[in-house]
Motif scaffolding. Structure first.
Motif, PDB file in Angstrom:
ATOM      1  N   ARG A 173     -60.517  67.065 -29.346  1.00  0.00           N
ATOM      2  CA  ARG A 173     -59.579  66.576 -28.342  1.00  0.00           C
ATOM      3  C   ARG A 173     -60.047  66.945 -26.932  1.00  0.00           C
ATOM      4  O   ARG A 173     -59.969  66.144 -26.003  1.00  0.00           O
ATOM      5  CB  ARG A 173     -58.196  67.154 -28.631  1.00  0.00           C
ATOM      6  N   ARG A 174     -60.561  68.165 -26.748  1.00  0.00           N
ATOM      7  CA  ARG A 174     -61.031  68.607 -25.436  1.00  0.00           C
ATOM      8  C   ARG A 174     -62.212  67.750 -24.979  1.00  0.00           C
ATOM      9  O   ARG A 174     -62.303  67.376 -23.814  1.00  0.00           O
ATOM     10  CB  ARG A 174     -61.424  70.075 -25.494  1.00  0.00           C
ATOM     11  N   ASP A 175     -63.132  67.435 -25.879  1.00  0.00           N
ATOM     12  CA  ASP A 175     -64.272  66.577 -25.527  1.00  0.00           C
ATOM     13  C   ASP A 175     -63.788  65.190 -25.098  1.00  0.00           C
ATOM     14  O   ASP A 175     -64.291  64.614 -24.124  1.00  0.00           O
ATOM     15  CB  ASP A 175     -65.235  66.431 -26.711  1.00  0.00           C
ATOM     16  N   PHE A 176     -62.812  64.658 -25.814  1.00  0.00           N
ATOM     17  CA  PHE A 176     -62.281  63.338 -25.470  1.00  0.00           C
ATOM     18  C   PHE A 176     -61.644  63.345 -24.083  1.00  0.00           C
ATOM     19  O   PHE A 176     -61.856  62.426 -23.293  1.00  0.00           O
ATOM     20  CB  PHE A 176     -61.247  62.888 -26.522  1.00  0.00           C
ATOM     21  N   ILE A 177     -60.888  64.392 -23.768  1.00  0.00           N
ATOM     22  CA  ILE A 177     -60.247  64.483 -22.450  1.00  0.00           C
ATOM     23  C   ILE A 177     -61.308  64.585 -21.359  1.00  0.00           C
ATOM     24  O   ILE A 177     -61.185  63.956 -20.297  1.00  0.00           O
ATOM     25  CB  ILE A 177     -59.256  65.666 -22.413  1.00  0.00           C
ATOM     26  N   ASN A 178     -62.353  65.358 -21.578  1.00  0.00           N
ATOM     27  CA  ASN A 178     -63.445  65.472 -20.597  1.00  0.00           C
ATOM     28  C   ASN A 178     -64.128  64.126 -20.371  1.00  0.00           C
ATOM     29  O   ASN A 178     -64.384  63.728 -19.224  1.00  0.00           O
ATOM     30  CB  ASN A 178     -64.477  66.516 -21.039  1.00  0.00           C
ATOM     31  N   ILE A 179     -64.429  63.426 -21.439  1.00  0.00           N
ATOM     32  CA  ILE A 179     -65.087  62.123 -21.317  1.00  0.00           C
ATOM     33  C   ILE A 179     -64.175  61.132 -20.596  1.00  0.00           C
ATOM     34  O   ILE A 179     -64.599  60.382 -19.711  1.00  0.00           O
ATOM     35  CB  ILE A 179     -65.499  61.591 -22.712  1.00  0.00           C
ATOM     36  N   ALA A 180     -62.893  61.130 -20.931  1.00  0.00           N
ATOM     37  CA  ALA A 180     -61.936  60.224 -20.291  1.00  0.00           C
ATOM     38  C   ALA A 180     -61.791  60.549 -18.804  1.00  0.00           C
ATOM     39  O   ALA A 180     -61.732  59.644 -17.963  1.00  0.00           O
ATOM     40  CB  ALA A 180     -60.588  60.302 -20.989  1.00  0.00           C
ATOM     41  N   ALA A 181     -61.759  61.832 -18.450  1.00  0.00           N
ATOM     42  CA  ALA A 181     -61.613  62.221 -17.043  1.00  0.00           C
ATOM     43  C   ALA A 181     -62.844  61.826 -16.235  1.00  0.00           C
ATOM     44  O   ALA A 181     -62.732  61.300 -15.104  1.00  0.00           O
ATOM     45  CB  ALA A 181     -61.356  63.728 -16.934  1.00  0.00           C
ATOM     46  N   VAL A 182     -64.028  62.062 -16.773  1.00  0.00           N
ATOM     47  CA  VAL A 182     -65.266  61.697 -16.061  1.00  0.00           C
ATOM     48  C   VAL A 182     -65.372  60.181 -15.928  1.00  0.00           C
ATOM     49  O   VAL A 182     -65.759  59.664 -14.868  1.00  0.00           O
ATOM     50  CB  VAL A 182     -66.498  62.294 -16.779  1.00  0.00           C
TER      51      VAL A 182
END
Length: 177
Positions: free
Chosen positions: A9-18
């Motif tokens: 989930r943390r990786d997905f949030i990082n990718i979505a934010a970038v």
């Protein structure tokens, strides 16, 4: 809790934010960069097409290119011979007539109609105007004399009349710019 393989989930949030920041950056930069492009009226004035079929040998016409005057002169064989007879080494701004005209069309000289001293418009393109001591152009503001090839011969102007970029689109038409 054990780590799972794949996207957390943390990786997905990082990718979505970038990704959102990248799209937002592009959405900001595109209008900023496109507003620096020239407007349509400026692009329309970036070239001037001129019909030279009516210019008799020995005559010159004035045209407008980028809101500045342009002189187009049809040189006579005598004017060409006189320009070629001047030793290039004796000129303040050494250029031959051949360097200032297109190959095979040495009788058509295209120059900007702006004195290189302080930007006045020289006389000599219209019938009856003072052509100066060398039969070309005369700047009435400070007394610069140009020959028929638009080369500075006398006076305070530091360089020859500028030759803009131009090409022959047909035997009787030139495109300046």
């Amino acid at each position: 809790m054990a780590t799972q393989d794949g996207v957390r989930r943390r990786d997905f949030i990082n990718i979505a934010a970038v990704s959102a920041a990248g799209v937002g950056g592009l959405a900001t930069l595109v209008p900023l960069i496109s507003q620096m492009a020239p407007s349509k009226d400026v692009l329309a004035e970036s070239t001037t097409e001129l019909d030279i079929s009516a210019i008799e040998p020995g005559q010159a016409v004035k045209a407008v290119f980028r809101k500045q005057p342009v002189f187009v002169r049809n040189l006579t064989p005598q004017e060409i011979a006189a320009a070629d007879a001047v030793p290039v080494s004796s000129l303040r701004d050494p250029q031959s007539l051949e360097e200032r005209t297109k190959e095979g069309r040495s009788n058509i000289l295209v120059t900007m109609g702006v004195c290189t001293h302080l930007g006045c418009v020289p006389l000599g393109a219209a019938e009856g105007e003072n052509k100066g001591e060398f039969g070309g152009y005369f700047c009435p503001c400070h007394g610069s004399h140009y020959d028929t090839a638009g080369r500075i011969r006398k006076g305070p102007a530091p360089t020859n009349l500028l030759v803009p970029e131009y090409e022959f689109t047909s035997d009787t038409t030139i495109l300046i710019g």
